[in-house]
Design an enzyme around this catalytic site. Structure first.
Site, PDB file in Angstrom:
ATOM      1  N   GLY A 188      -2.146  -7.239 -10.615  1.00  0.00           N
ATOM      2  CA  GLY A 188      -2.021  -5.930 -11.251  1.00  0.00           C
ATOM      3  C   GLY A 188      -2.500  -5.892 -12.681  1.00  0.00           C
ATOM      4  O   GLY A 188      -1.880  -6.481 -13.564  1.00  0.00           O
ATOM      5  N   GLY A 189      -3.634  -5.215 -12.923  1.00  0.00           N
ATOM      6  CA  GLY A 189      -4.102  -4.963 -14.277  1.00  0.00           C
ATOM      7  C   GLY A 189      -4.608  -6.171 -15.034  1.00  0.00           C
ATOM      8  O   GLY A 189      -4.751  -6.123 -16.261  1.00  0.00           O
TER       9      GLY A 189
ATOM     10  N   CYS B 175       0.838  -1.199   0.000  1.00  0.00           N
ATOM     11  CA  CYS B 175       0.000   0.000   0.000  1.00  0.00           C
ATOM     12  C   CYS B 175       0.875   1.252   0.000  1.00  0.00           C
ATOM     13  O   CYS B 175       1.777   1.390   0.831  1.00  0.00           O
ATOM     14  CB  CYS B 175      -0.909   0.004   1.218  1.00  0.00           C
ATOM     15  SG  CYS B 175      -2.020   1.431   1.278  1.00  0.00           S
TER      16      CYS B 175
END
Length: 295
Positions: free
Chosen positions: A170-171, A58
């Site tokens: 991710g993505g 984060c």
């Protein structure tokens, strides 16, 4: 993510309670104090969680100021101490979720060193968000998109650490994407795509696990099966909007999908909102689909 302070000094039940319907369930912790993390991991095991994950990804300013999240990638020895302490406290798996780098500390050698240091504790599972975090100059929202995704870096980790379980994140937006990644790594984690299009999960059992019998016939079957859970939560004074925000995209791309989303967005937050609000939103979908059939 739940911080150790919120559990130890706050309302433990509020942060750790869940419905048995949600199993198997992992708890992600934020923190950097080995003793506090061990205590919270122990409590998670007592509550019946199947796994505890340490957040080392984060990028928000708030967590950085408390040595939580991606900033910990600059302190691999501390992360290793945290993971070791957590593992010593429980019998359930303890895992790590991290980035491929932070700021100017984004060389593969540094990433390799981070994983190697933490793996020496006996940690076997690393969930890797395939973009670095820019802690100075970008907001958390910008960190979701601006640093480029570099999937080959995660593949390289798997090549260098074949004994570890490497899960890529991710993505990732489709089952085809998942299949491509699975030819290089052990697992795939879907994040925002599941929020935007939850129905993608209905395809996974058939496409990746060859279990077609577990696939619901329609989105309406899914939402009807969800009603009992919603009512149980409402009976415990859980705010309807906290529940429905996770399913706003269920009818994504379907006739009436926008009306479903808008109706819930406009009404689920109102005082006294109950199961009838969700059923009314579903009725918007059915009505739209019927009108399109008649045209």
């Amino acid at each position: 993510m739940v911080t150790t302070g919120a559990i130890i000094h706050g309302d433990e039940e509020r942060h750790l309670k869940y419905d048995p319907f949600e199993h198997p369930l992992a708890l992600q912790l934020g923190g950097s104090d080995p003793k506090a993390l061990a205590e919270c991991t122990r409590r998670a095991e007592d509550w019946g969680y199947a796994e505890v994950n340490l957040n080392v990804g984060c990028p928000s300013d708030r967590v950085q100021n408390n040595m939580i999240g991606a900033c910990l990638m600059a302190h691999p020895e501390l992360v290793a101490e945290c993971i070791d302490s957590m593992q010593q406290a429980v019998n359930i798996p303890v895992t790590v979720k991290h980035r491929i780098g932070i700021d100017d500390r984004d060389s593969y050698e540094e990433l390799h060193g981070f994983v190697d240091t933490v793996a020496k504790t006996g940690c076997k599972t690393f969930i890797v968000h395939a973009r670095k975090a820019i802690l100075q100059g970008l907001s958390p929202k910008e960190n979701r998109d601006i640093p480029p995704l570099i999937y080959p870096t995660v593949y390289r980790l798997k090549d260098d650490f074949p004994e570890l379980e490497i899960i890529i994140n991710g993505g990732i937006k489709s089952i085809a994407d998942c299949k491509e990644h699975l030819s290089h790594v052990d697992g795939v984690m879907l994040g925002r795509e599941v929020y935007q299009n939850p129905w993608i999960l209905a395809q996974i059992d058939q496409e990746l696990y060859q279990q077609p019998d577990s696939i619901p016939d329609s989105r309406h079957d899914v939402i009807e099966a969800f009603y009992d859970y919603v009512q149980r939560q409402l009976d415990q004074d859980v705010y309807l909007g906290y529940i429905t925000r996770h399913i706003l995209g269920l009818f994504h791309g379907q006739p009436g999908g926008r009306k479903f989303r808008r109706y819930l967005s406009e009404n689920a937050h109102k005082p006294g909102a109950d199961l009838d609000v969700l059923k009314a939103a579903v009725a918007q979908v059915a009505r739209t689909a019927k009108l399109e059939e008649e045209v």
